[in-house]
Design a protein around this motif. Structure first.
Motif, PDB file in Angstrom:
ATOM      1  N   PHE A  31       0.819  -1.220   0.000  1.00 21.02           N
ATOM      2  CA  PHE A  31       0.000   0.000   0.000  1.00 21.02           C
ATOM      3  C   PHE A  31       0.849   1.265   0.000  1.00 21.02           C
ATOM      4  CE2 PHE A  31      -2.482  -3.203   2.630  1.00 21.02           C
ATOM      5  CZ  PHE A  31      -3.033  -3.786   1.498  1.00 21.02           C
ATOM      6  N   GLY A  32       2.029   1.196   0.632  1.00 23.40           N
ATOM      7  CA  GLY A  32       2.893   2.379   0.681  1.00 23.40           C
ATOM      8  C   GLY A  32       3.791   2.473  -0.543  1.00 23.40           C
ATOM      9  N   VAL A  33       4.472   1.375  -0.872  1.00 23.63           N
ATOM     10  CA  VAL A  33       5.442   1.416  -1.974  1.00 23.63           C
ATOM     11  C   VAL A  33       4.768   1.198  -3.327  1.00 23.63           C
ATOM     12  CG1 VAL A  33       7.553   0.390  -2.912  1.00 23.63           C
ATOM     13  CG2 VAL A  33       7.261   0.565  -0.423  1.00 23.63           C
ATOM     14  N   MET A  34       3.969   0.126  -3.433  1.00 23.39           N
ATOM     15  CA  MET A  34       3.364  -0.205  -4.728  1.00 23.39           C
ATOM     16  C   MET A  34       2.024   0.503  -4.947  1.00 23.39           C
ATOM     17  SD  MET A  34       5.767  -1.987  -5.886  1.00 23.39           S
ATOM     18  CE  MET A  34       5.099  -2.509  -7.470  1.00 23.39           C
ATOM     19  N   ARG A  35       1.522   1.193  -3.912  1.00 24.05           N
ATOM     20  CA  ARG A  35       0.319   2.026  -4.027  1.00 24.05           C
ATOM     21  C   ARG A  35      -0.921   1.260  -4.469  1.00 24.05           C
ATOM     22  NH1 ARG A  35       1.301   6.862  -1.604  1.00 24.05           N
ATOM     23  NH2 ARG A  35       3.527   7.228  -1.712  1.00 24.05           N
ATOM     24  N   LEU A  36      -1.049   0.012  -4.041  1.00 23.16           N
ATOM     25  CA  LEU A  36      -2.269  -0.734  -4.367  1.00 23.16           C
ATOM     26  C   LEU A  36      -3.426  -0.209  -3.513  1.00 23.16           C
ATOM     27  CD1 LEU A  36      -1.146  -4.472  -4.700  1.00 23.16           C
ATOM     28  CD2 LEU A  36      -1.108  -2.626  -6.374  1.00 23.16           C
ATOM     29  N   GLY A  37      -4.613  -0.085  -4.120  1.00 23.37           N
ATOM     30  CA  GLY A  37      -5.797   0.348  -3.391  1.00 23.37           C
ATOM     31  C   GLY A  37      -6.757  -0.820  -3.217  1.00 23.37           C
ATOM     32  N   PRO A  38      -7.894  -0.582  -2.588  1.00 26.78           N
ATOM     33  CA  PRO A  38      -8.915  -1.625  -2.421  1.00 26.78           C
ATOM     34  C   PRO A  38      -9.303  -2.206  -3.775  1.00 26.78           C
ATOM     35  CG  PRO A  38      -9.464   0.307  -1.115  1.00 26.78           C
ATOM     36  CD  PRO A  38      -8.288   0.689  -1.955  1.00 26.78           C
ATOM     37  N   GLU A  39      -9.512  -3.522  -3.818  1.00 23.47           N
ATOM     38  CA  GLU A  39      -9.908  -4.252  -5.040  1.00 23.47           C
ATOM     39  C   GLU A  39      -8.749  -4.439  -6.032  1.00 23.47           C
ATOM     40  OE1 GLU A  39     -12.844  -5.727  -5.079  1.00 23.47           O
ATOM     41  OE2 GLU A  39     -13.220  -4.729  -3.152  1.00 23.47           O
ATOM     42  N   ALA A  40      -7.584  -3.877  -5.766  1.00 27.09           N
ATOM     43  CA  ALA A  40      -6.467  -4.075  -6.699  1.00 27.09           C
ATOM     44  C   ALA A  40      -6.098  -5.554  -6.749  1.00 27.09           C
ATOM     45  CB  ALA A  40      -5.261  -3.250  -6.257  1.00 27.09           C
ATOM     46  N   GLU A  41      -5.671  -6.011  -7.942  1.00 27.64           N
ATOM     47  CA  GLU A  41      -5.305  -7.421  -8.118  1.00 27.64           C
ATOM     48  C   GLU A  41      -3.810  -7.621  -7.913  1.00 27.64           C
ATOM     49  OE1 GLU A  41      -6.667  -8.625 -11.974  1.00 27.64           O
ATOM     50  OE2 GLU A  41      -8.641  -9.193 -11.182  1.00 27.64           O
ATOM     51  N   LEU A  42      -3.465  -8.768  -7.368  1.00 26.69           N
ATOM     52  CA  LEU A  42      -2.053  -9.159  -7.280  1.00 26.69           C
ATOM     53  C   LEU A  42      -1.970 -10.681  -7.294  1.00 26.69           C
ATOM     54  CD1 LEU A  42      -0.701  -8.655  -3.643  1.00 26.69           C
ATOM     55  CD2 LEU A  42      -3.118  -8.622  -4.229  1.00 26.69           C
ATOM     56  N   LEU A  43      -0.746 -11.196  -7.396  1.00 28.08           N
ATOM     57  CA  LEU A  43      -0.531 -12.640  -7.431  1.00 28.08           C
ATOM     58  C   LEU A  43       0.183 -13.071  -6.154  1.00 28.08           C
ATOM     59  CD1 LEU A  43       0.664 -12.865 -11.149  1.00 28.08           C
ATOM     60  CD2 LEU A  43      -1.558 -13.597 -10.239  1.00 28.08           C
ATOM     61  N   LEU A  44      -0.270 -14.177  -5.572  1.00 25.89           N
ATOM     62  CA  LEU A  44       0.325 -14.692  -4.338  1.00 25.89           C
ATOM     63  C   LEU A  44       0.881 -16.095  -4.572  1.00 25.89           C
ATOM     64  CD1 LEU A  44      -2.475 -13.806  -1.738  1.00 25.89           C
ATOM     65  CD2 LEU A  44      -0.476 -12.445  -2.407  1.00 25.89           C
ATOM     66  N   PHE A  45       1.969 -16.417  -3.860  1.00 24.90           N
ATOM     67  CA  PHE A  45       2.425 -17.814  -3.807  1.00 24.90           C
ATOM     68  C   PHE A  45       3.062 -18.023  -2.444  1.00 24.90           C
ATOM     69  CE2 PHE A  45       7.114 -17.487  -4.363  1.00 24.90           C
ATOM     70  CZ  PHE A  45       7.211 -16.124  -4.621  1.00 24.90           C
ATOM     71  N   ASN A  46       3.088 -19.273  -2.024  1.00 21.64           N
ATOM     72  CA  ASN A  46       3.668 -19.575  -0.712  1.00 21.64           C
ATOM     73  C   ASN A  46       4.662 -20.731  -0.772  1.00 21.64           C
ATOM     74  OD1 ASN A  46       2.015 -21.727  -1.106  1.00 21.64           O
ATOM     75  ND2 ASN A  46       0.654 -21.341   0.631  1.00 21.64           N
ATOM     76  N   GLY A  47       4.994 -21.159  -1.978  1.00 22.97           N
ATOM     77  CA  GLY A  47       5.943 -22.261  -2.134  1.00 22.97           C
ATOM     78  C   GLY A  47       5.288 -23.633  -2.006  1.00 22.97           C
ATOM     79  N   ARG A  48       3.959 -23.682  -1.722  1.00 20.59           N
ATOM     80  CA  ARG A  48       3.293 -24.977  -1.524  1.00 20.59           C
ATOM     81  C   ARG A  48       2.032 -25.129  -2.383  1.00 20.59           C
ATOM     82  NH1 ARG A  48       3.587 -22.510   3.382  1.00 20.59           N
ATOM     83  NH2 ARG A  48       1.340 -22.525   3.711  1.00 20.59           N
ATOM     84  N   ASN A  49       1.252 -24.036  -2.551  1.00 20.76           N
ATOM     85  CA  ASN A  49      -0.065 -24.147  -3.185  1.00 20.76           C
ATOM     86  C   ASN A  49      -0.137 -23.512  -4.574  1.00 20.76           C
ATOM     87  OD1 ASN A  49      -1.172 -23.384   0.118  1.00 20.76           O
ATOM     88  ND2 ASN A  49      -1.167 -25.416  -0.793  1.00 20.76           N
ATOM     89  N   GLY A  50       0.986 -23.311  -5.234  1.00 24.21           N
ATOM     90  CA  GLY A  50       0.964 -22.693  -6.559  1.00 24.21           C
ATOM     91  C   GLY A  50       0.775 -21.183  -6.457  1.00 24.21           C
ATOM     92  N   GLU A  51       0.357 -20.587  -7.584  1.00 31.13           N
ATOM     93  CA  GLU A  51       0.187 -19.124  -7.648  1.00 31.13           C
ATOM     94  C   GLU A  51      -1.293 -18.804  -7.720  1.00 31.13           C
ATOM     95  OE1 GLU A  51       2.536 -16.194 -10.479  1.00 31.13           O
ATOM     96  OE2 GLU A  51       0.655 -16.810 -11.432  1.00 31.13           O
ATOM     97  N   TRP A  52      -1.742 -17.780  -6.988  1.00 32.68           N
ATOM     98  CA  TRP A  52      -3.161 -17.437  -6.901  1.00 32.68           C
ATOM     99  C   TRP A  52      -3.391 -15.961  -7.207  1.00 32.68           C
ATOM    100  CZ3 TRP A  52      -7.342 -20.677  -5.456  1.00 32.68           C
ATOM    101  CH2 TRP A  52      -6.958 -22.017  -5.245  1.00 32.68           C
ATOM    102  N   LEU A  53      -4.486 -15.703  -7.903  1.00 33.18           N
ATOM    103  CA  LEU A  53      -4.926 -14.331  -8.104  1.00 33.18           C
ATOM    104  C   LEU A  53      -5.688 -13.888  -6.858  1.00 33.18           C
ATOM    105  CD1 LEU A  53      -5.223 -11.975 -10.197  1.00 33.18           C
ATOM    106  CD2 LEU A  53      -7.532 -12.872 -10.595  1.00 33.18           C
ATOM    107  N   ALA A  54      -5.308 -12.724  -6.333  1.00 36.56           N
ATOM    108  CA  ALA A  54      -5.968 -12.216  -5.131  1.00 36.56           C
ATOM    109  C   ALA A  54      -6.299 -10.745  -5.332  1.00 36.56           C
ATOM    110  CB  ALA A  54      -5.044 -12.391  -3.926  1.00 36.56           C
ATOM    111  N   THR A  55      -7.192 -10.232  -4.494  1.00 36.08           N
ATOM    112  CA  THR A  55      -7.477  -8.795  -4.504  1.00 36.08           C
ATOM    113  C   THR A  55      -7.309  -8.255  -3.093  1.00 36.08           C
ATOM    114  OG1 THR A  55      -9.821  -9.295  -4.215  1.00 36.08           O
ATOM    115  CG2 THR A  55      -9.096  -8.766  -6.452  1.00 36.08           C
ATOM    116  N   VAL A  56      -7.112  -6.949  -3.020  1.00 38.79           N
ATOM    117  CA  VAL A  56      -6.982  -6.286  -1.727  1.00 38.79           C
ATOM    118  C   VAL A  56      -8.380  -6.165  -1.112  1.00 38.79           C
ATOM    119  CG1 VAL A  56      -6.349  -4.134  -0.562  1.00 38.79           C
ATOM    120  CG2 VAL A  56      -4.946  -4.997  -2.481  1.00 38.79           C
TER     121      VAL A  56
END
Lengths: 246, 246
Positions: A31-56
């Motif tokens: 939110f501070g550096v990348m300036r994502l706002g509510p509903e913004a999309e990003l990709l998550l991974f944790n090394g176990r469950n693959g990559e997921w599309l998420a929103t704020v």
């Protein structure tokens, strides 16, 4: 290379409809550096469950929450290859860990050999470098970085079904390509490790011991002397292109 | 890896009984930083006459003089391989030049592609990195670093007898190993160049143009996205182990 969306590594489990709480650092970054706002999309991974599309779902100064929607990539595990290396100067050690995460190894194990100057490593910092490399390069797996252990002890407890590609700068080039080593040991498709010595190379006693090990394959990296970090990338390339998934 | 003696790159010709004057910076390095005194031994190379054992004949604060005694190693030229790369962030560009000098390329040519952010390079600084890599790794040859030129112009003037190994991250791994590319083009033992794109890759127009060139061989570097500097080292390793002098 460039990613369209922010990719973030999280510890939390990922799945459809899963909410993912953010740490203070993650909230600052998103939110501070990348300036994502509510509903913004990003990709998550944790090394176990693959990559997921998420929103704020919730954005705050000291925390926040993400919502997982759908898997965008399955978990892609690297081949069963370990990288053992003797830590050298900070920037070059960071570099080796970053490259190992990029190029696809399953575990990263710092070892202390006779000529290793480093007495300790910052394991957490090296792990963060591996995570950052996966974030930037689209990886879904993060190789765990082990604690610094004496090479002698690591070899004494070595699992005998795992071959060691051991880069010996005293070998003549013609004598020991990886192909020849593999044919000799019959190791295609099996468990492997790459061992990279420190600046100054292995001690004569270490070299003699390594050559005597039944599971060690000495390999040459050409007629020029390479720095340890260069040797690590070159060895991973040879292994991946000969025995791995390239 | 560690050298017992100081190795210094000089511009001057080297030969038996040859005296070699020192610049102010060289005098500072040898006498101020490395603390060499009169009669101290060191190794010299200039990229043309091999490596020579020399002694300090005259040591001053702002200059001095060395005396050449005997050749310790002949000039060892790398294979006829050029590295073309699009400059990226400073540290990673420095790294690519250092690795190219270590791993053995004959020329280093920075090129500006559609997605290259850099408008200029510090050619002298990159050349100094190549020299330092040769000093530290026992090299006797230093690849010259060219000026930054537009990729389009470089390709328009390309010598048709030199093949280009072009790293295309959109290729499926199975389709294009270097071995297959080489058999297709019959290029073993010939003149080659490796071309590495910038972060963000080549533009679609550039990629189409490269694929259409009769002297270009697209090659895959595996299923993971590699940073440009990693791709450069991996490509040089593949080339050297398949077609070069490893």
């Amino acid at each position: 290379m460039k990613q369209a969306k922010v990719r973030l590594y999280v510890e939390h489990a990922l799945g459809e409809g899963q909410t993912v709480p953010l740490t203070r650092d993650q909230a600052h970054y998103l939110f501070g550096v990348m300036r994502l706002g509510p509903e913004a999309e990003l990709l998550l991974f944790n090394g176990r469950n693959g990559e997921w599309l998420a929103t704020v779902a919730e954005a705050g100064k000291r925390g926040g929450c993400l919502l997982c929607h759908r898997q965008t990539r399955p978990l892609q595990c690297p081949p069963d290859l370990w990288l053992l290396f003797a830590p050298i100067r900070k920037a070059r050690t960071d570099f080796m860990v970053e490259k190992a995460a990029e190029m696809g190894v399953a575990r990263i194990l710092p070892v202390k050999s006779a000529h290793t100057n480093a007495e300790r490593i910052r394991r957490d910092r090296l792990q963060a470098h591996a995570i950052e490399a996966a974030e930037q390069c689209g990886g879904t797996f993060v190789p765990p970085v082990g604690e610094l252990r004496p090479l002698e002890r690591v070899l004494a407890e070595w699992p005998e079904d795992r071959l060691i590609m051991f880069c010996d700068e005293t070998l003549a080039g013609a004598r020991a390509g990886l192909g020849a080593a593999v044919r000799g040991k019959g190791g295609q498709g099996g468990k492997w490790a790459i061992l990279i010595g420190p600046e100054g190379g292995f001690s004569p006693a270490e070299r003699a011991r390594l050559h005597a090990l039944p599971f060690a394959c000495p390999v040459s990296l050409g007629p020029r002397i390479l720095r340890a970090d260069t040797a690590a990338v070159a060895a991973m390339t040879l292994w991946q292109s000969t025995l791995g998934d390239w």
